[in-house]
Design a protein around this motif. Sequence first.
Motif, PDB file in Angstrom:
ATOM      1  N   LEU A  39       0.828  -1.199   0.000  1.00  0.00           N
ATOM      2  CA  LEU A  39       0.000   0.000   0.000  1.00  0.00           C
ATOM      3  C   LEU A  39       0.865   1.253   0.000  1.00  0.00           C
ATOM      4  CD1 LEU A  39      -2.997   0.859   0.117  1.00  0.00           C
ATOM      5  CD2 LEU A  39      -2.738   1.041   2.601  1.00  0.00           C
ATOM      6  N   LYS A  40       1.931   1.249   0.776  1.00  0.00           N
ATOM      7  CA  LYS A  40       2.814   2.415   0.849  1.00  0.00           C
ATOM      8  C   LYS A  40       3.435   2.705  -0.510  1.00  0.00           C
ATOM      9  CE  LYS A  40       6.634   1.978   3.205  1.00  0.00           C
ATOM     10  NZ  LYS A  40       7.551   1.918   4.390  1.00  0.00           N
ATOM     11  N   GLN A  41       3.913   1.693  -1.181  1.00  0.00           N
ATOM     12  CA  GLN A  41       4.600   1.933  -2.438  1.00  0.00           C
ATOM     13  C   GLN A  41       3.634   2.088  -3.606  1.00  0.00           C
ATOM     14  OE1 GLN A  41       7.615  -1.099  -2.516  1.00  0.00           O
ATOM     15  NE2 GLN A  41       8.893   0.056  -1.116  1.00  0.00           N
ATOM     16  N   PHE A  42       2.370   1.796  -3.392  1.00  0.00           N
ATOM     17  CA  PHE A  42       1.360   2.084  -4.395  1.00  0.00           C
ATOM     18  C   PHE A  42       0.834   3.510  -4.249  1.00  0.00           C
ATOM     19  CE2 PHE A  42      -2.953   2.027  -6.151  1.00  0.00           C
ATOM     20  CZ  PHE A  42      -2.749   1.392  -7.368  1.00  0.00           C
ATOM     21  N   VAL A  43       0.637   3.978  -3.018  1.00  0.00           N
ATOM     22  CA  VAL A  43      -0.019   5.259  -2.750  1.00  0.00           C
ATOM     23  C   VAL A  43       0.959   6.425  -2.676  1.00  0.00           C
ATOM     24  CG1 VAL A  43      -1.373   6.544  -1.038  1.00  0.00           C
ATOM     25  CG2 VAL A  43      -1.979   4.178  -1.599  1.00  0.00           C
ATOM     26  N   LEU A  44       2.134   6.209  -2.093  1.00  0.00           N
ATOM     27  CA  LEU A  44       3.037   7.334  -1.820  1.00  0.00           C
ATOM     28  C   LEU A  44       3.516   8.057  -3.082  1.00  0.00           C
ATOM     29  CD1 LEU A  44       4.108   8.788   0.602  1.00  0.00           C
ATOM     30  CD2 LEU A  44       6.089   7.254   0.640  1.00  0.00           C
ATOM     31  N   PRO A  45       3.915   7.361  -4.159  1.00  0.00           N
ATOM     32  CA  PRO A  45       4.366   8.090  -5.361  1.00  0.00           C
ATOM     33  C   PRO A  45       3.306   9.034  -5.937  1.00  0.00           C
ATOM     34  CG  PRO A  45       5.140   5.836  -5.448  1.00  0.00           C
ATOM     35  CD  PRO A  45       4.187   5.907  -4.295  1.00  0.00           C
ATOM     36  N   PRO A  46       2.053   8.588  -6.174  1.00  0.00           N
ATOM     37  CA  PRO A  46       1.072   9.559  -6.692  1.00  0.00           C
ATOM     38  C   PRO A  46       0.776  10.678  -5.705  1.00  0.00           C
ATOM     39  CG  PRO A  46       0.020   7.451  -6.220  1.00  0.00           C
ATOM     40  CD  PRO A  46       1.482   7.225  -6.158  1.00  0.00           C
ATOM     41  N   LEU A  47       0.853  10.394  -4.400  1.00  0.00           N
ATOM     42  CA  LEU A  47       0.628  11.449  -3.419  1.00  0.00           C
ATOM     43  C   LEU A  47       1.701  12.524  -3.525  1.00  0.00           C
ATOM     44  CD1 LEU A  47      -1.069  12.450  -1.039  1.00  0.00           C
ATOM     45  CD2 LEU A  47       0.379  11.086   0.484  1.00  0.00           C
ATOM     46  N   VAL A  48       2.951  12.107  -3.729  1.00  0.00           N
ATOM     47  CA  VAL A  48       4.041  13.066  -3.912  1.00  0.00           C
ATOM     48  C   VAL A  48       3.785  13.926  -5.153  1.00  0.00           C
ATOM     49  CG1 VAL A  48       6.498  13.275  -4.503  1.00  0.00           C
ATOM     50  CG2 VAL A  48       5.786  11.714  -2.690  1.00  0.00           C
ATOM     51  N   LEU A 174      -8.186   3.581  -4.770  1.00  0.00           N
ATOM     52  CA  LEU A 174      -6.934   2.971  -5.212  1.00  0.00           C
ATOM     53  C   LEU A 174      -6.948   2.734  -6.717  1.00  0.00           C
ATOM     54  CD1 LEU A 174      -6.369   0.385  -2.334  1.00  0.00           C
ATOM     55  CD2 LEU A 174      -5.141   2.542  -2.694  1.00  0.00           C
ATOM     56  N   GLY A 175      -8.113   2.373  -7.258  1.00  0.00           N
ATOM     57  CA  GLY A 175      -8.223   2.204  -8.712  1.00  0.00           C
ATOM     58  C   GLY A 175      -8.014   3.509  -9.449  1.00  0.00           C
ATOM     59  N   TRP A 176      -8.480   4.604  -8.844  1.00  0.00           N
ATOM     60  CA  TRP A 176      -8.230   5.929  -9.434  1.00  0.00           C
ATOM     61  C   TRP A 176      -6.735   6.217  -9.460  1.00  0.00           C
ATOM     62  CZ3 TRP A 176      -7.393  10.647  -6.224  1.00  0.00           C
ATOM     63  CH2 TRP A 176      -7.280  11.806  -7.018  1.00  0.00           C
ATOM     64  N   LEU A 177      -6.040   5.948  -8.362  1.00  0.00           N
ATOM     65  CA  LEU A 177      -4.585   6.144  -8.332  1.00  0.00           C
ATOM     66  C   LEU A 177      -3.889   5.272  -9.371  1.00  0.00           C
ATOM     67  CD1 LEU A 177      -3.803   6.314  -4.496  1.00  0.00           C
ATOM     68  CD2 LEU A 177      -4.160   8.210  -6.091  1.00  0.00           C
ATOM     69  N   ARG A 178      -4.407   4.072  -9.552  1.00  0.00           N
ATOM     70  CA  ARG A 178      -3.832   3.181 -10.565  1.00  0.00           C
ATOM     71  C   ARG A 178      -3.950   3.792 -11.953  1.00  0.00           C
ATOM     72  NH1 ARG A 178      -7.204  -1.730 -12.983  1.00  0.00           N
ATOM     73  NH2 ARG A 178      -5.612  -2.773 -14.260  1.00  0.00           N
ATOM     74  N   ARG A 179      -5.133   4.352 -12.277  1.00  0.00           N
ATOM     75  CA  ARG A 179      -5.325   4.975 -13.586  1.00  0.00           C
ATOM     76  C   ARG A 179      -4.437   6.205 -13.743  1.00  0.00           C
ATOM     77  NH1 ARG A 179     -10.375   3.697 -16.018  1.00  0.00           N
ATOM     78  NH2 ARG A 179     -11.024   1.644 -15.274  1.00  0.00           N
ATOM     79  N   CYS A 180      -4.218   6.938 -12.644  1.00  0.00           N
ATOM     80  CA  CYS A 180      -3.402   8.159 -12.706  1.00  0.00           C
ATOM     81  C   CYS A 180      -1.923   7.871 -12.926  1.00  0.00           C
ATOM     82  CB  CYS A 180      -3.552   8.959 -11.404  1.00  0.00           C
ATOM     83  SG  CYS A 180      -5.191   9.670 -11.134  1.00  0.00           S
ATOM     84  N   THR A 181      -1.478   6.676 -12.531  1.00  0.00           N
ATOM     85  CA  THR A 181      -0.032   6.404 -12.523  1.00  0.00           C
ATOM     86  C   THR A 181       0.320   5.126 -13.267  1.00  0.00           C
ATOM     87  OG1 THR A 181      -0.261   5.308 -10.371  1.00  0.00           O
ATOM     88  CG2 THR A 181       0.334   7.633 -10.350  1.00  0.00           C
ATOM     89  N   ARG A 182      -0.420   4.819 -14.323  1.00  0.00           N
ATOM     90  CA  ARG A 182      -0.087   3.634 -15.111  1.00  0.00           C
ATOM     91  C   ARG A 182       1.335   3.694 -15.664  1.00  0.00           C
ATOM     92  NH1 ARG A 182      -4.023   0.064 -16.733  1.00  0.00           N
ATOM     93  NH2 ARG A 182      -6.203   0.656 -16.420  1.00  0.00           N
ATOM     94  N   TRP A 183       1.846   4.902 -15.877  1.00  0.00           N
ATOM     95  CA  TRP A 183       3.161   5.066 -16.496  1.00  0.00           C
ATOM     96  C   TRP A 183       4.292   4.846 -15.503  1.00  0.00           C
ATOM     97  CZ3 TRP A 183       5.697   9.124 -14.111  1.00  0.00           C
ATOM     98  CH2 TRP A 183       4.884   9.995 -13.385  1.00  0.00           C
ATOM     99  N   LEU A 184       4.000   4.801 -14.214  1.00  0.00           N
ATOM    100  CA  LEU A 184       5.043   4.534 -13.223  1.00  0.00           C
ATOM    101  C   LEU A 184       5.366   3.041 -13.190  1.00  0.00           C
ATOM    102  CD1 LEU A 184       4.064   6.766 -10.157  1.00  0.00           C
ATOM    103  CD2 LEU A 184       6.044   7.045 -11.657  1.00  0.00           C
ATOM    104  N   PRO A 185       6.613   2.684 -12.893  1.00  0.00           N
ATOM    105  CA  PRO A 185       6.968   1.253 -12.835  1.00  0.00           C
ATOM    106  C   PRO A 185       6.232   0.539 -11.706  1.00  0.00           C
ATOM    107  CG  PRO A 185       8.762   2.608 -11.996  1.00  0.00           C
ATOM    108  CD  PRO A 185       7.772   3.554 -12.600  1.00  0.00           C
ATOM    109  N   GLN A 186       5.967  -0.734 -11.901  1.00  0.00           N
ATOM    110  CA  GLN A 186       5.375  -1.637 -10.918  1.00  0.00           C
ATOM    111  C   GLN A 186       3.908  -1.347 -10.599  1.00  0.00           C
ATOM    112  OE1 GLN A 186       7.268  -4.062 -10.367  1.00  0.00           O
ATOM    113  NE2 GLN A 186       9.231  -3.199 -10.960  1.00  0.00           N
ATOM    114  N   THR A 187       3.262  -0.440 -11.317  1.00  0.00           N
ATOM    115  CA  THR A 187       1.879  -0.110 -10.974  1.00  0.00           C
ATOM    116  C   THR A 187       0.983  -1.334 -11.046  1.00  0.00           C
ATOM    117  OG1 THR A 187       2.078   2.190 -11.708  1.00  0.00           O
ATOM    118  CG2 THR A 187      -0.135   1.265 -11.630  1.00  0.00           C
TER     119      THR A 187
END
Length: 282
Positions: A39-48, A174-187
């Motif tokens: 959860l931390k490594q999924f949420v923290l990058p888009p939050l930054v 969380l699905g919204w964050l996933r759509r926002c950051t598909r271009w980040l690695p490991q999403t």
Amino acid sequence: MHLFMILIGLGTAWLLRHSRLAYGVSGQGSWQDRWQQTLKQFVLPPLVLFMTAIAVVCMGRQGWMVFGAEGWLYVWVSIGYLAAIALLLFHLSWQSYQMQQRLVGQFPPGKANGQPYRLLQTSALYSAQIGLWRPQLVISQGLLDHLTPEQLEAVLLHEQAHCQYRDTFWFFWLGWLRRCTRWLPQTEALWQELLLLRELRADRWATSQTDPLLLAEALVQVVRSPVDFPAEYAAAFGAGERDRLTERIEAMLAEPIVEPTQPTYTWLLWGLLPLLLIPLHC
């Protein structure tokens, strides 16, 4: 300075995804450790990224910073980015609303083991909670026809667990964050791990009240079903990667593990650090 902040935000988000701990997505470690790390490594990058864009917009064009006067270009870039993710959120919300309206309008109601449900007229085996804060249970005719009453009760307990933990609500965000950051690695890898951990948690809740073998037998049958809804709107019994079925069954049949500590989310404060730069703008 605005460009420098944006580049730092992008670099930080990228590095946070690359530096994920191996056991966070490899099936090692306790459930709680895996949940916290994933959860931390999924949420923290888009939050930054979000906080960096908000900080740039709040600073605006007026004033000076360390490297001199600022321009409007990167302010408008940040505004465009925030507007795009806001529109995406609106789009997903509208899709969720439409799905729930179709659910109410097209699927006839029923009741099983005291639980109200909407009946999906298909021979496939399927059950899911659909909706946000107050989801509705959907089960298929095939599920009613093929599972024994005891197996059906175990599946319904699993679905109750999704309501207990508000899984559809939290996974919408969380699905919204996933759509926002598909271009980040490991999403996608992190997203699949979160789906698996969500199901493991619901399985643990259900097996504390019924025979784990009944739930495992039902899962083997349901997981072959082709019916599916987007995971942003539904918490389904057969969700997650099919090749991790063995892990779910082994977890059901294992001795329950007592988690000694409660999860903490203080790491979210690290994502707010870009806002600390706003006072430097004068």
